[in-house]
Design a protein around this motif. Sequence first.
Motif, mmCIF file in Angstrom:
data_model
loop_
_atom_site.group_PDB
_atom_site.id
_atom_site.type_symbol
_atom_site.label_atom_id
_atom_site.label_comp_id
_atom_site.label_asym_id
_atom_site.label_seq_id
_atom_site.Cartn_x
_atom_site.Cartn_y
_atom_site.Cartn_z
ATOM 1 N N ASP A 8 -43.579 -24.070 67.538
ATOM 2 C CA ASP A 8 -42.164 -23.827 67.278
ATOM 3 C C ASP A 8 -41.454 -25.170 67.212
ATOM 4 O O ASP A 8 -41.817 -26.120 67.920
ATOM 5 N N ILE A 9 -40.433 -25.253 66.390
ATOM 6 C CA ILE A 9 -39.698 -26.498 66.176
ATOM 7 C C ILE A 9 -39.019 -26.983 67.450
ATOM 8 O O ILE A 9 -38.882 -28.184 67.670
ATOM 9 N N VAL A 10 -38.612 -26.046 68.310
ATOM 10 C CA VAL A 10 -37.883 -26.415 69.526
ATOM 11 C C VAL A 10 -38.785 -26.447 70.764
ATOM 12 O O VAL A 10 -38.309 -26.425 71.893
ATOM 13 N N CYS A 11 -40.081 -26.507 70.541
ATOM 14 C CA CYS A 11 -41.047 -26.580 71.643
ATOM 15 C C CYS A 11 -41.397 -28.044 71.900
ATOM 16 O O CYS A 11 -42.039 -28.680 71.059
ATOM 17 N N PRO A 12 -40.972 -28.612 73.041
ATOM 18 C CA PRO A 12 -41.201 -30.034 73.287
ATOM 19 C C PRO A 12 -42.673 -30.430 73.329
ATOM 20 O O PRO A 12 -43.046 -31.505 72.856
ATOM 21 N N MET A 73 -38.443 -30.841 85.121
ATOM 22 C CA MET A 73 -39.413 -30.568 84.061
ATOM 23 C C MET A 73 -39.046 -31.328 82.791
ATOM 24 O O MET A 73 -39.913 -31.918 82.129
ATOM 25 N N ASN A 74 -37.755 -31.336 82.467
ATOM 26 C CA ASN A 74 -37.288 -32.035 81.263
ATOM 27 C C ASN A 74 -37.501 -33.540 81.373
ATOM 28 O O ASN A 74 -37.837 -34.207 80.394
ATOM 29 N N GLU A 75 -37.307 -34.066 82.581
ATOM 30 C CA GLU A 75 -37.525 -35.497 82.791
ATOM 31 C C GLU A 75 -38.997 -35.841 82.596
ATOM 32 O O GLU A 75 -39.339 -36.862 81.984
ATOM 33 N N HIS A 76 -39.868 -34.966 83.095
ATOM 34 C CA HIS A 76 -41.314 -35.181 82.944
ATOM 35 C C HIS A 76 -41.726 -35.147 81.480
ATOM 36 O O HIS A 76 -42.478 -36.028 81.012
ATOM 37 N N VAL A 77 -41.232 -34.163 80.739
ATOM 38 C CA VAL A 77 -41.641 -34.040 79.340
ATOM 39 C C VAL A 77 -41.052 -35.180 78.507
ATOM 40 O O VAL A 77 -41.683 -35.668 77.557
ATOM 41 N N THR A 78 -39.869 -35.646 78.885
ATOM 42 C CA THR A 78 -39.253 -36.778 78.175
ATOM 43 C C THR A 78 -40.093 -38.040 78.355
ATOM 44 O O THR A 78 -40.333 -38.788 77.398
ATOM 45 N N LYS A 79 -40.553 -38.275 79.582
ATOM 46 C CA LYS A 79 -41.394 -39.446 79.847
ATOM 47 C C LYS A 79 -42.738 -39.333 79.133
ATOM 48 O O LYS A 79 -43.276 -40.330 78.633
ATOM 49 N N THR A 80 -43.272 -38.119 79.081
ATOM 50 C CA THR A 80 -44.537 -37.912 78.365
ATOM 51 C C THR A 80 -44.343 -38.169 76.873
ATOM 52 O O THR A 80 -45.191 -38.803 76.226
ATOM 53 N N ALA A 81 -43.232 -37.693 76.335
ATOM 54 C CA ALA A 81 -42.937 -37.901 74.912
ATOM 55 C C ALA A 81 -42.831 -39.387 74.591
ATOM 56 O O ALA A 81 -43.279 -39.842 73.532
ATOM 57 N N GLU A 82 -42.256 -40.148 75.510
ATOM 58 C CA GLU A 82 -42.107 -41.596 75.303
ATOM 59 C C GLU A 82 -43.461 -42.272 75.107
ATOM 60 O O GLU A 82 -43.586 -43.218 74.321
ATOM 61 N N THR A 83 -44.482 -41.789 75.798
ATOM 62 C CA THR A 83 -45.816 -42.387 75.668
ATOM 63 C C THR A 83 -46.392 -42.144 74.278
ATOM 64 O O THR A 83 -47.350 -42.811 73.879
ATOM 65 N N GLY A 85 -44.349 -42.256 71.611
ATOM 66 C CA GLY A 85 -43.389 -42.862 70.682
ATOM 67 C C GLY A 85 -42.241 -41.964 70.281
ATOM 68 O O GLY A 85 -41.568 -42.214 69.275
ATOM 69 N N LEU A 86 -42.000 -40.924 71.082
ATOM 70 C CA LEU A 86 -40.921 -39.978 70.776
ATOM 71 C C LEU A 86 -39.785 -40.133 71.789
ATOM 72 O O LEU A 86 -40.008 -40.027 72.994
ATOM 73 N N ASN A 87 -38.582 -40.352 71.296
ATOM 74 C CA ASN A 87 -37.424 -40.573 72.157
ATOM 75 C C ASN A 87 -36.594 -39.285 72.268
ATOM 76 O O ASN A 87 -35.577 -39.114 71.583
ATOM 77 N N TYR A 88 -37.043 -38.385 73.147
ATOM 78 C CA TYR A 88 -36.359 -37.103 73.314
ATOM 79 C C TYR A 88 -34.952 -37.282 73.896
ATOM 80 O O TYR A 88 -34.731 -38.136 74.756
ATOM 81 N N GLN A 89 -34.046 -36.415 73.430
ATOM 82 C CA GLN A 89 -32.674 -36.387 73.950
ATOM 83 C C GLN A 89 -32.399 -34.990 74.537
ATOM 84 O O GLN A 89 -31.522 -34.263 74.078
ATOM 85 N N LEU A 90 -33.176 -34.626 75.547
ATOM 86 C CA LEU A 90 -33.089 -33.270 76.072
ATOM 87 C C LEU A 90 -31.765 -32.979 76.778
ATOM 88 O O LEU A 90 -31.423 -31.815 76.988
ATOM 89 N N ASP A 91 -31.025 -34.020 77.135
ATOM 90 C CA ASP A 91 -29.714 -33.799 77.741
ATOM 91 C C ASP A 91 -28.671 -33.395 76.697
ATOM 92 O O ASP A 91 -27.574 -32.957 77.049
ATOM 93 N N LYS A 92 -29.028 -33.527 75.412
ATOM 94 C CA LYS A 92 -28.086 -33.221 74.332
ATOM 95 C C LYS A 92 -28.474 -31.983 73.524
ATOM 96 O O LYS A 92 -27.648 -31.457 72.784
ATOM 97 N N VAL A 93 -29.725 -31.541 73.624
ATOM 98 C CA VAL A 93 -30.147 -30.389 72.823
ATOM 99 C C VAL A 93 -29.651 -29.090 73.442
ATOM 100 O O VAL A 93 -29.243 -29.048 74.602
ATOM 101 N N PHE A 94 -29.683 -28.037 72.659
ATOM 102 C CA PHE A 94 -29.158 -26.749 73.104
ATOM 103 C C PHE A 94 -30.031 -25.618 72.544
ATOM 104 O O PHE A 94 -30.817 -25.829 71.609
#
Length: 212
Positions: A8-12, A73-83, A85-94
């Motif tokens: 899914d497009i919105v699946c981190p 959980m969001n912080e963990h997935v954001t850090k994983t995404a960074e590894t 090369g993905l710069n997630y903005q989970l604090d802004k998505v809805f």
Amino acid sequence: MKIEIWSDIVCPWCYIGKRRFEKALAQFKYADEVTVEFKSYELNPDVVTNPNLKISKYLSTYKGIPIEQVESMNEHVTKTAETEGLNYQLDKVFPTNTFKAHRLLHLAKEKGLQFELKEALMNAYFVEAKNVDDHANLLQIAISVGLDEMDVQNVLTTEMYKANVQRDIEEGIQLGLQGVPFFVIDRKYGISGAQSTDTFLQSLLRAYAESE
């Protein structure tokens, strides 16, 4: 070799899994013999897009867990995404309904642009925090990867490819899908989750060897 990817497009984790798979494919010496197809899956088909609701609040209510747990959980997935090369903005998505976007992906598949559109949609949602259920945004994203404006408008103003989306989901379930991302190689081997690049590579090598 054909690889089908349900996501899914919105699946981190789907975006992370996509990156890891791409890295594995880049190391796979028979990559020119591989065809990749993205299959539709909706994490929550009934979700109503709401730009005024933070994803953490939505997930807390939807999953019935404390918001602090969701934020962790969001912080963990954001850090994983960074590894990857993905710069997630989970604090802004809805919370966002992805049905229109999935239908557009079927148009893109017919035009040979599915891979490009999938990447653009996931980047728009997770990195740019755009509304990927918004007609104007979807039109702009689709045109940016080379789709024809009239073709895109025809999809967005009708229910074209509705049956295709539903068929994808039913096929995945029949193949054992219990969550996404879900990778299927030649309809013989299933890989569930955002596995490591090495795991994907070893699976590709094993499947290729067994197909000879």
